[in-house]
Motif scaffolding. Structure first.
Motif, PDB file in Angstrom:
ATOM      1  N   GLY A 156       9.653  -1.116   7.287  1.00  0.00           N
ATOM      2  CA  GLY A 156       8.976  -0.245   6.523  1.00  0.00           C
ATOM      3  C   GLY A 156       9.997  -0.093   5.156  1.00  0.00           C
ATOM      4  O   GLY A 156       9.923   0.774   3.479  1.00  0.00           O
ATOM      5  N   ASN A 157      11.312  -0.679   4.737  1.00  0.00           N
ATOM      6  CA  ASN A 157      11.752  -0.691   3.611  1.00  0.00           C
ATOM      7  C   ASN A 157      11.424  -2.335   2.499  1.00  0.00           C
ATOM      8  O   ASN A 157      12.052  -2.797   1.175  1.00  0.00           O
ATOM      9  N   LEU A 159       8.229  -3.203   2.612  1.00  0.00           N
ATOM     10  CA  LEU A 159       6.477  -3.204   2.266  1.00  0.00           C
ATOM     11  C   LEU A 159       6.394  -2.856   1.046  1.00  0.00           C
ATOM     12  O   LEU A 159       7.325  -2.337   0.104  1.00  0.00           O
ATOM     13  N   GLU A 161       2.717  -1.988  -1.667  1.00  0.00           N
ATOM     14  CA  GLU A 161       1.422  -0.963  -1.685  1.00  0.00           C
ATOM     15  C   GLU A 161       0.720  -2.014  -1.934  1.00  0.00           C
ATOM     16  O   GLU A 161      -0.343  -1.821  -1.597  1.00  0.00           O
ATOM     17  N   THR A 164      -0.471  -7.933   2.143  1.00  0.00           N
ATOM     18  CA  THR A 164       0.683  -8.100   3.110  1.00  0.00           C
ATOM     19  C   THR A 164       1.915  -9.008   2.097  1.00  0.00           C
ATOM     20  O   THR A 164       1.887  -9.792   1.425  1.00  0.00           O
ATOM     21  N   ASP A 187       2.192  -5.792   6.981  1.00  0.00           N
ATOM     22  CA  ASP A 187       2.144  -3.892   6.456  1.00  0.00           C
ATOM     23  C   ASP A 187       2.203  -3.536   7.079  1.00  0.00           C
ATOM     24  O   ASP A 187       1.917  -3.172   8.238  1.00  0.00           O
ATOM     25  N   LYS A 188       1.792  -1.522   6.589  1.00  0.00           N
ATOM     26  CA  LYS A 188       2.424  -0.833   7.116  1.00  0.00           C
ATOM     27  C   LYS A 188       1.408  -0.745   8.598  1.00  0.00           C
ATOM     28  O   LYS A 188       1.782   0.436   9.182  1.00  0.00           O
ATOM     29  N   ASN A 189       0.143  -0.633   8.452  1.00  0.00           N
ATOM     30  CA  ASN A 189      -0.849  -1.036   9.681  1.00  0.00           C
ATOM     31  C   ASN A 189      -0.844  -2.566  10.707  1.00  0.00           C
ATOM     32  O   ASN A 189      -1.565  -2.630  11.587  1.00  0.00           O
ATOM     33  N   LEU A 194       7.758   0.114  11.683  1.00  0.00           N
ATOM     34  CA  LEU A 194       8.364   0.244  10.748  1.00  0.00           C
ATOM     35  C   LEU A 194      10.184   0.449  11.103  1.00  0.00           C
ATOM     36  O   LEU A 194      10.751  -0.208   9.968  1.00  0.00           O
TER      37      LEU A 194
END
Length: 286
Positions: A156-157, A159, A161, A164, A187-189, A194
């Motif tokens: 999570g640190n 990624l 926005e 990818t 990516d976050k999804n 994360l």
């Protein structure tokens, strides 16, 4: 700033990539208030942590720009040596396949340094911001421990926005790396938690790794499925050493946040983050 060095250690920077997603030479993209590029901060942080030499792996066609934009600043506080990642620099008995233009990969970058580095060394990407504490924990382990090591980041640190990212997802057991699997579009999804530890190609290695890299490179060249596009990655070497040779790789966890310009749209947020770090005094004297 006065830097103190206790034991010899080298910083190897992989700076030969073009940055295809970004659309240009992102290694040379200014993001600091005085025209600094991300690499300026990595070298500053490494020297502050204790590293006393830097090796820049570049291509010959970017040498002039690289020396002008980056080298002149960095050479003020650390000894620099340049290594060219030439495609023709491969083991005896092999030749570059006809029609190949793609670089051989990060494992080949390390291979190109085998005759110039004889100290423990850190290996990093030129276009990733790793954070000061990451260099400190890596240096301390590198000069005092016996094992190969890596700095592990929480997914999570790392990624953006804006699309990818490619990351090495790590299987870690009691602080020891068991395996590493490359993912090229996270990516976050993506469905991966994360807080999962990932590799950002921040390795702590001993000079003995060059023998392993060389032998694995020979195997890679023998077994290529696509001679025009297959790449030889350093995580493959590490993963193979763990599985076949029983190598121990210590994972040094960090809460540092990664910054990088993977896509051109990332630049604004990175500039803002670096400006904040300057305001906090982390880069006084750079």
């Amino acid at each position: 700033m006065v830097f103190t060095v206790n034991k010899d250690a080298t910083l190897i920077v992989m700076a030969a990539g073009m940055g295809s997603r970004f659309g240009g030479l992102k290694q040379l993209e200014p993001i600091g208030p005085n025209g600094e590029v991300i690499l300026d901060f990595s070298v500053f942080d490494a020297v502050k942590a204790g590293f006393n030499k830097a090796v820049m792996i570049i291509r010959r066609d970017i040498e002039k720009d690289f020396r002008e934009i980056v080298g002149k600043r960095i050479e003020k506080y650390v000894d620099i040596e340049y290594v060219f990642q030439d495609m023709e620099n491969i083991p005896e008995g092999f030749s570059v396949p006809d029609g190949r233009t793609k670089p051989w990969g990060t494992g080949h970058a390390v291979y190109c340094c085998k005759d110039v580095v004889n100290t423990p060394f850190a290996l990093i990407n030129a276009d990733d911001y790793y954070g000061q504490s990451s260099f400190k924990i890596l240096y301390d382990e590198l000069v005092s421990g016996e094992d190969t090591c890596m700095v592990g980041y929480k997914l999570g640190n790392t990624l953006t926005e804006n699309g990818t990212v490619a990351r090495g997802v790590c299987d870690v057991d009691n602080g020891i790396l068991r395996s590493i699997t490359e993912h090229t579009a996270l990516d976050k999804n993506s469905g991966i938690p994360l807080d999962t530890i990932v590799s950002m190609n921040m390795w702590g290695l001993k000079p003995q790794i060059f023998d392993k890299v060389s032998s694995d490179f020979v195997d890679f060249l023998k077994d290529m499925k696509n001679p025009l596009k297959d790449e030889f990655y350093i995580p493959f070497v590490i993963d193979r050493a763990i599985k076949e040779d029983g190598a121990r790789v210590k994972v040094l966890s960090t809460d540092e946040k990664w910054y990088g310009v993977t896509y051109r749209e990332d630049k604004e947020s990175v500039v803002s983050a670096i400006k904040k770090l300057f305001a906090e005094g982390l880069y006084d004297g750079i």
